[in-house]
Design a protein around this motif. Structure first.
Motif, PDB file in Angstrom:
ATOM      1  N   GLN A  77      52.548 -18.862  58.080  1.00 48.82           N
ATOM      2  CA  GLN A  77      51.424 -20.592  57.487  1.00 48.82           C
ATOM      3  C   GLN A  77      52.807 -21.501  57.421  1.00 48.82           C
ATOM      4  O   GLN A  77      54.104 -21.714  57.136  1.00 48.82           O
ATOM      5  CB  GLN A  77      50.781 -19.978  56.073  1.00 48.82           C
ATOM      6  N   VAL A  78      52.070 -22.856  57.701  1.00 47.64           N
ATOM      7  CA  VAL A  78      52.957 -23.802  58.935  1.00 47.64           C
ATOM      8  C   VAL A  78      51.433 -24.967  58.063  1.00 47.64           C
ATOM      9  O   VAL A  78      50.967 -24.815  57.670  1.00 47.64           O
ATOM     10  CB  VAL A  78      52.656 -24.163  60.138  1.00 47.64           C
ATOM     11  N   HIS A  79      52.908 -26.346  57.051  1.00 53.91           N
ATOM     12  CA  HIS A  79      52.395 -28.158  57.167  1.00 53.91           C
ATOM     13  C   HIS A  79      51.369 -28.344  58.656  1.00 53.91           C
ATOM     14  O   HIS A  79      52.527 -28.370  59.407  1.00 53.91           O
ATOM     15  CB  HIS A  79      52.684 -28.818  56.833  1.00 53.91           C
ATOM     16  N   PRO A  80      50.709 -28.306  58.947  1.00 57.65           N
ATOM     17  CA  PRO A  80      50.516 -28.815  60.962  1.00 57.65           C
ATOM     18  C   PRO A  80      50.846 -29.643  61.059  1.00 57.65           C
ATOM     19  O   PRO A  80      50.465 -30.444  60.263  1.00 57.65           O
ATOM     20  CB  PRO A  80      48.709 -28.357  60.187  1.00 57.65           C
ATOM     21  N   ARG A  81      51.563 -29.579  62.255  1.00 59.00           N
ATOM     22  CA  ARG A  81      52.006 -30.819  62.812  1.00 59.00           C
ATOM     23  C   ARG A  81      53.403 -31.154  61.983  1.00 59.00           C
ATOM     24  O   ARG A  81      54.040 -32.192  61.947  1.00 59.00           O
ATOM     25  CB  ARG A  81      51.218 -32.137  62.552  1.00 59.00           C
ATOM     26  N   GLY A  82      53.518 -30.479  61.052  1.00 60.02           N
ATOM     27  CA  GLY A  82      54.679 -30.624  60.283  1.00 60.02           C
ATOM     28  C   GLY A  82      54.665 -31.634  59.226  1.00 60.02           C
ATOM     29  O   GLY A  82      55.620 -32.317  58.792  1.00 60.02           O
ATOM     30  N   ILE A  88      48.426 -26.442  53.860  1.00 57.06           N
ATOM     31  CA  ILE A  88      48.916 -25.464  54.618  1.00 57.06           C
ATOM     32  C   ILE A  88      48.455 -24.484  55.581  1.00 57.06           C
ATOM     33  O   ILE A  88      46.760 -24.381  54.675  1.00 57.06           O
ATOM     34  CB  ILE A  88      49.501 -24.115  53.322  1.00 57.06           C
ATOM     35  N   ALA A  89      48.107 -24.186  56.379  1.00 53.41           N
ATOM     36  CA  ALA A  89      47.507 -23.111  56.966  1.00 53.41           C
ATOM     37  C   ALA A  89      47.911 -22.290  58.162  1.00 53.41           C
ATOM     38  O   ALA A  89      49.272 -22.103  58.971  1.00 53.41           O
ATOM     39  CB  ALA A  89      46.188 -24.040  58.276  1.00 53.41           C
ATOM     40  N   GLY A  90      47.125 -21.134  58.417  1.00 52.43           N
ATOM     41  CA  GLY A  90      47.217 -20.265  59.246  1.00 52.43           C
ATOM     42  C   GLY A  90      48.410 -20.524  60.962  1.00 52.43           C
ATOM     43  O   GLY A  90      47.122 -21.138  61.081  1.00 52.43           O
ATOM     44  N   ALA A  93      45.362 -20.908  63.156  1.00 49.39           N
ATOM     45  CA  ALA A  93      44.434 -22.086  62.966  1.00 49.39           C
ATOM     46  C   ALA A  93      44.905 -23.050  63.544  1.00 49.39           C
ATOM     47  O   ALA A  93      45.033 -24.737  63.816  1.00 49.39           O
ATOM     48  CB  ALA A  93      43.189 -21.684  61.938  1.00 49.39           C
ATOM     49  N   THR A  94      46.298 -23.010  64.122  1.00 46.82           N
ATOM     50  CA  THR A  94      47.369 -24.776  64.364  1.00 46.82           C
ATOM     51  C   THR A  94      47.403 -24.177  65.783  1.00 46.82           C
ATOM     52  O   THR A  94      47.927 -22.857  66.221  1.00 46.82           O
ATOM     53  CB  THR A  94      48.030 -24.608  63.537  1.00 46.82           C
ATOM     54  N   ARG A  95      48.475 -25.032  66.240  1.00 43.26           N
ATOM     55  CA  ARG A  95      49.069 -24.946  67.632  1.00 43.26           C
ATOM     56  C   ARG A  95      50.542 -24.868  67.313  1.00 43.26           C
ATOM     57  O   ARG A  95      51.411 -24.233  68.285  1.00 43.26           O
ATOM     58  CB  ARG A  95      48.736 -25.858  68.606  1.00 43.26           C
ATOM     59  N   SER A  96      50.740 -24.498  66.534  1.00 42.47           N
ATOM     60  CA  SER A  96      52.561 -24.220  66.372  1.00 42.47           C
ATOM     61  C   SER A  96      53.548 -23.222  66.872  1.00 42.47           C
ATOM     62  O   SER A  96      53.014 -23.060  67.335  1.00 42.47           O
ATOM     63  CB  SER A  96      52.418 -23.817  64.835  1.00 42.47           C
ATOM     64  N   PRO A  97      54.611 -24.235  67.641  1.00 43.44           N
ATOM     65  CA  PRO A  97      55.236 -22.661  68.050  1.00 43.44           C
ATOM     66  C   PRO A  97      55.768 -22.043  67.428  1.00 43.44           C
ATOM     67  O   PRO A  97      56.627 -20.531  68.087  1.00 43.44           O
ATOM     68  CB  PRO A  97      56.176 -24.081  69.162  1.00 43.44           C
TER      69      PRO A  97
ATOM     70  N   LEU B  54      44.397 -18.095  57.501  1.00 41.04           N
ATOM     71  CA  LEU B  54      44.523 -19.081  56.275  1.00 41.04           C
ATOM     72  C   LEU B  54      43.339 -20.302  57.234  1.00 41.04           C
ATOM     73  O   LEU B  54      44.139 -20.746  58.477  1.00 41.04           O
ATOM     74  CB  LEU B  54      45.625 -19.421  55.698  1.00 41.04           C
ATOM     75  N   GLY B  55      42.558 -20.545  57.088  1.00 37.91           N
ATOM     76  CA  GLY B  55      41.331 -21.708  57.726  1.00 37.91           C
ATOM     77  C   GLY B  55      40.673 -21.249  58.559  1.00 37.91           C
ATOM     78  O   GLY B  55      39.937 -22.192  59.412  1.00 37.91           O
ATOM     79  N   VAL B  56      41.203 -20.635  59.412  1.00 40.41           N
ATOM     80  CA  VAL B  56      40.024 -19.754  60.298  1.00 40.41           C
ATOM     81  C   VAL B  56      39.078 -19.710  60.018  1.00 40.41           C
ATOM     82  O   VAL B  56      38.990 -18.875  58.835  1.00 40.41           O
ATOM     83  CB  VAL B  56      40.208 -18.868  61.542  1.00 40.41           C
ATOM     84  N   ARG B  57      37.997 -20.432  60.436  1.00 50.60           N
ATOM     85  CA  ARG B  57      36.462 -20.059  59.531  1.00 50.60           C
ATOM     86  C   ARG B  57      35.146 -19.669  60.710  1.00 50.60           C
ATOM     87  O   ARG B  57      35.313 -19.953  62.298  1.00 50.60           O
ATOM     88  CB  ARG B  57      35.632 -21.154  59.280  1.00 50.60           C
ATOM     89  N   PRO B  58      34.396 -19.113  60.596  1.00 50.41           N
ATOM     90  CA  PRO B  58      33.120 -18.590  61.063  1.00 50.41           C
ATOM     91  C   PRO B  58      32.561 -20.089  62.479  1.00 50.41           C
ATOM     92  O   PRO B  58      32.486 -20.869  60.970  1.00 50.41           O
ATOM     93  CB  PRO B  58      32.175 -18.240  60.265  1.00 50.41           C
ATOM     94  N   GLY B  59      32.145 -19.829  63.314  1.00 51.29           N
ATOM     95  CA  GLY B  59      31.739 -21.031  63.870  1.00 51.29           C
ATOM     96  C   GLY B  59      32.798 -21.609  65.122  1.00 51.29           C
ATOM     97  O   GLY B  59      33.522 -22.306  65.625  1.00 51.29           O
TER      98      GLY B  59
END
Lengths: 148, 148
Positions: A77-82, A88-90, A93-97, B54-59
């Motif tokens: 899990q990360v804070h998107p875009r740092g 916070i997101a999994g 669900a992000t493009r985190s490296p 976390l944050g991945v959703r249907p659709g």
């Protein structure tokens, strides 16, 4: 048939087909995405993989798949875009490296081909990033099935 | 820092985060691309990787990256779509599953989420295919930098 060992890890099998040569030398200076001002770069294809390029031409849109060799793999899990104020997101669900398998997915245009080097861009991968695959971007037209 | 050994292979580090559960049981019966009549399938996420969702959703539109565990890795050129009359091409100019690093790239829609399973589709990957990464599809709007 399985390429995975008992612990679920690939049995040492992912093999770079080339490497990124870029003016971007570290993550700190790199944009988050290619389209956020990233430069063009060279993709140096290893000699053994050259035959796989037959039919790749300047102007082609490709996905380059890299291995973010400086990423953290223990992060889920990360804070998107740092940015700490982003909820916070999994990582999926992000493009985190930073992610369990730090594969980078880069849509690029082939600018030129010079021997075993492709000039590609824009791409935010840093110098020395291993490349593990190249694929054409398929334009999805309903009912059309003529892509490579 | 390097994840690669002297022979250029990844040091046993790619680790599946889940597995595809599909009615497609072998390559022979599978469409070439998801949008060519492929079914929906389940993505069973391994328990240790669940926090990454976390944050991945249907659709949501996602790229699912798989490892084509039944592919040949010693192939650099193919007749596209397995049709002998198609001129031979390098695997990097095609979406052939046979390639040095048999990574599959599947754009899918999340239909539903049930516990540790995602219902996704359409996807042409066969039952038992390991999943190594999940990424959001970024809509590329010039000048927009707000994606995750």
């Amino acid at each position: 048939m399985s390429d995975f060992g008992d612990d679920g890890a690939v049995d040492g099998r992912l093999r770079p087909i080339g490497v990124i040569r870029s003016d971007l030398k570290d993550r700190k200076g790199a944009p988050r995405q290619g389209r956020e001002g990233a430069p063009d770069a060279w993709l140096d294809v290893h000699p053994w993989a050259m035959d796989g390029l037959l039919g790749v031409r300047p102007g082609d849109e490709l996905f380059v798949i890299t291995w973010f060799h400086t990423a953290r793999r223990d992060v889920l899990q990360v804070h998107p875009r740092g940015v700490a104020s982003n909820p916070i997101a999994g990582v999926f669900a992000t493009r985190s490296p930073d992610r369990p398998n730090p594969l980078g997915l880069h849509p690029v245009i082939v600018r030129a081909i010079e021997g075993k080097r492709l000039r590609i861009g824009p791409i935010e991968a840093i110098d020395g990033t291993p490349v593990v695959d190249i694929k054409p971007v398929l334009i999805c037209v309903p009912g059309q099935t003529g892509e490579p």
